[in-house]
Every structure is written in C-alpha cells, then in structure tokens.
Motif scaffolding. Sequence first.
Motif, PDB file in Angstrom:
ATOM      1  N   SER A  72       1.275   1.023  -5.640  1.00 34.96           N
ATOM      2  CA  SER A  72       1.440   1.252  -4.205  1.00 34.96           C
ATOM      3  C   SER A  72       1.242  -0.089  -3.516  1.00 34.96           C
ATOM      4  N   ASN A  73       1.264  -0.107  -2.217  1.00 28.47           N
ATOM      5  CA  ASN A  73       1.194  -1.376  -1.478  1.00 28.47           C
ATOM      6  C   ASN A  73       0.019  -2.251  -1.889  1.00 28.47           C
ATOM      7  N   ASP A  74      -1.145  -1.665  -2.062  1.00 25.35           N
ATOM      8  CA  ASP A  74      -2.325  -2.477  -2.350  1.00 25.35           C
ATOM      9  C   ASP A  74      -2.901  -2.255  -3.752  1.00 25.35           C
ATOM     10  N   THR A 147       7.092   2.129  -7.540  1.00 22.71           N
ATOM     11  CA  THR A 147       6.228   2.987  -6.723  1.00 22.71           C
ATOM     12  C   THR A 147       6.356   4.465  -7.091  1.00 22.71           C
TER      13      THR A 147
END
Length: 172
Positions: A72-74, A147
């Motif tokens: 995911s993004n982080d 993702t």
Amino acid sequence: MKKTLRFSLMALLAVFGMGSAMAEDIIWSEDFSSYEANDVPEGCTNGASATKIYNESLAGGTAPELLIGKKSNDVAGGSYTVTINLNGKSGAMFLQYKANYDRLEVTTTTAGVTIGDKEVSGKSYTYPLTVASGTTSMTLVFTNVYTSNVRFDDVKVYQGTALKPAGLNWGT
C-alpha cells in the motif's frame, strides 16, 4: 534382416539416450502441501495484508498455496525468501513457479547468481538462472510489488529440460 535389426537397435538407443539427457533434475521445490490454512512459512514477511497459506488453488497448482500480501502507499508488499542448498550444482538452471497474476519481483542476494528475463505461459513463470561454479547456496526473494494480493505455488529450481505433464500429443 541384419540391417533392419541394427537400425532398430540404433533408433532405440537414440530415443532412450536423448530422453535421459533431457531429463529434469530438481534441485529444490516447494508446493506448500505440508502447511495448514493460515500458517506462515519461514521466510515470509507480511505487507499491507497478511502473507500466509490459503487452502485454495487460484495460482493453478494444488491447494494449499501461499498468498503474498499486497503493498500500500506506506507499507511494502509481502515477500517470501528461501535459501537453497545447491549440493555442488552450478551452471544453467531454471526457476519456475505458478501465480494467479504477474505481480512478483524475483531477486537474489547471492553473489555469483544472475537471474534472466522471465517467460510467461498462462499462470506459469520461468526464469533462467546462472550459478557460478563454487556457489554452495543461493537465496531467492519473491516480493509482491503491486497493490493487490498474489497467490503463489509449485515453485522449483531445476537443471535440464522441464518434464511435461503426461498426455497425448497428436503431431501434424
């Protein structure tokens, strides 16, 4: 009569000789069949969703199989790391596995091991490997770089020509 027998014997020797020279020599394999659902095999990291065993067969192998968690993004994607004892083998090898999507990045942390470009055939992925003489073991890392999750199964490292499943072949 003698020529016919001699020709038949030579033909048989050629067929059996070629078959043995082209045989698959499996150096390492894992099909995750020794695990139960929700087990986490050694060498796994999570990612944004759990990397664990699922009792399904979406990758095209047989259940159970490993779900390698998405990124995911982080949070980085999940991964599966394996160290393979080469038992004195070196030279040209192949890495093959099944996955339901083309979302895995395969890397190595071993000096003297190079990974070539993959070939894709349906849900089967094959990478050529080159292992330097004197390399005793190699570490391979399978990382999910997307993702969404990926299912992973029937992984092996081998030398020679991969055996094809039994079946009929009706030539032209």
